[in-house]
Design a protein around this motif. Sequence first.
Motif, PDB file in Angstrom:
ATOM      1  N   GLU A   1      -4.248 -19.590  -1.215  1.00  0.00           N
ATOM      2  CA  GLU A   1      -3.000 -19.821  -0.489  1.00  0.00           C
ATOM      3  C   GLU A   1      -1.785 -19.958  -1.396  1.00  0.00           C
ATOM      4  O   GLU A   1      -0.794 -20.561  -1.021  1.00  0.00           O
ATOM      5  CB  GLU A   1      -3.127 -21.009   0.463  1.00  0.00           C
ATOM      6  N   GLU A   2      -1.852 -19.373  -2.619  1.00  0.00           N
ATOM      7  CA  GLU A   2      -0.665 -19.292  -3.457  1.00  0.00           C
ATOM      8  C   GLU A   2       0.319 -18.305  -2.841  1.00  0.00           C
ATOM      9  O   GLU A   2       1.525 -18.444  -2.997  1.00  0.00           O
ATOM     10  CB  GLU A   2      -1.034 -18.827  -4.867  1.00  0.00           C
ATOM     11  N   LYS A   3      -0.208 -17.281  -2.168  1.00  0.00           N
ATOM     12  CA  LYS A   3       0.603 -16.308  -1.433  1.00  0.00           C
ATOM     13  C   LYS A   3       0.342 -16.532   0.044  1.00  0.00           C
ATOM     14  O   LYS A   3      -0.779 -16.846   0.449  1.00  0.00           O
ATOM     15  CB  LYS A   3       0.207 -14.877  -1.790  1.00  0.00           C
ATOM     16  N   ARG A   4       1.369 -16.364   0.831  1.00  0.00           N
ATOM     17  CA  ARG A   4       1.193 -16.465   2.285  1.00  0.00           C
ATOM     18  C   ARG A   4       2.344 -15.770   2.979  1.00  0.00           C
ATOM     19  O   ARG A   4       3.412 -15.587   2.407  1.00  0.00           O
ATOM     20  CB  ARG A   4       1.064 -17.910   2.733  1.00  0.00           C
ATOM     21  N   ILE A   5       2.122 -15.382   4.201  1.00  0.00           N
ATOM     22  CA  ILE A   5       3.148 -14.736   5.008  1.00  0.00           C
ATOM     23  C   ILE A   5       3.950 -15.843   5.682  1.00  0.00           C
ATOM     24  O   ILE A   5       3.364 -16.729   6.322  1.00  0.00           O
ATOM     25  CB  ILE A   5       2.517 -13.790   6.046  1.00  0.00           C
ATOM     26  N   PRO A   6       5.274 -15.834   5.541  1.00  0.00           N
ATOM     27  CA  PRO A   6       6.072 -16.900   6.130  1.00  0.00           C
ATOM     28  C   PRO A   6       5.968 -16.913   7.657  1.00  0.00           C
ATOM     29  O   PRO A   6       5.832 -15.882   8.288  1.00  0.00           O
ATOM     30  CB  PRO A   6       7.502 -16.595   5.691  1.00  0.00           C
ATOM     31  N   GLY A   7       6.007 -18.103   8.187  1.00  0.00           N
ATOM     32  CA  GLY A   7       5.956 -18.263   9.642  1.00  0.00           C
ATOM     33  C   GLY A   7       5.938 -19.731   9.990  1.00  0.00           C
ATOM     34  O   GLY A   7       5.908 -20.604   9.119  1.00  0.00           O
ATOM     35  N   ASP A   8       5.951 -20.002  11.261  1.00  0.00           N
ATOM     36  CA  ASP A   8       5.914 -21.381  11.722  1.00  0.00           C
ATOM     37  C   ASP A   8       4.518 -21.962  11.527  1.00  0.00           C
ATOM     38  O   ASP A   8       3.514 -21.255  11.631  1.00  0.00           O
ATOM     39  CB  ASP A   8       6.291 -21.460  13.209  1.00  0.00           C
ATOM     40  N   ASP A   9       4.457 -23.255  11.243  1.00  0.00           N
ATOM     41  CA  ASP A   9       3.175 -23.935  11.131  1.00  0.00           C
ATOM     42  C   ASP A   9       2.497 -23.978  12.498  1.00  0.00           C
ATOM     43  O   ASP A   9       3.153 -24.073  13.539  1.00  0.00           O
ATOM     44  CB  ASP A   9       3.353 -25.360  10.614  1.00  0.00           C
ATOM     45  N   ILE A  10       1.182 -23.922  12.483  1.00  0.00           N
ATOM     46  CA  ILE A  10       0.406 -24.023  13.720  1.00  0.00           C
ATOM     47  C   ILE A  10       0.255 -25.501  14.049  1.00  0.00           C
ATOM     48  O   ILE A  10      -0.126 -26.291  13.182  1.00  0.00           O
ATOM     49  CB  ILE A  10      -0.979 -23.373  13.553  1.00  0.00           C
TER      50      ILE A  10
END
Length: 62
Positions: free
Chosen positions: A43-52
Amino acid sequence: MNKVTIVACPTCNTPVRWEPASKFRPFCSERCKLIDLGEWASEEKRIPGDDIPPHANDDENI
């Protein structure tokens, strides 16, 4: 005349020819491919978005 597209390896920026012979494209090597996979897995890289929301994965909401 065929124009070959050259892309930069996302891990090390080495030029990579975008063609079927480039086995690991867009990466220059298996090593760079695995480094990238590890960054996503940790999880060093992730697609931006709202938290679940925390309750979104509860079985009670089915």
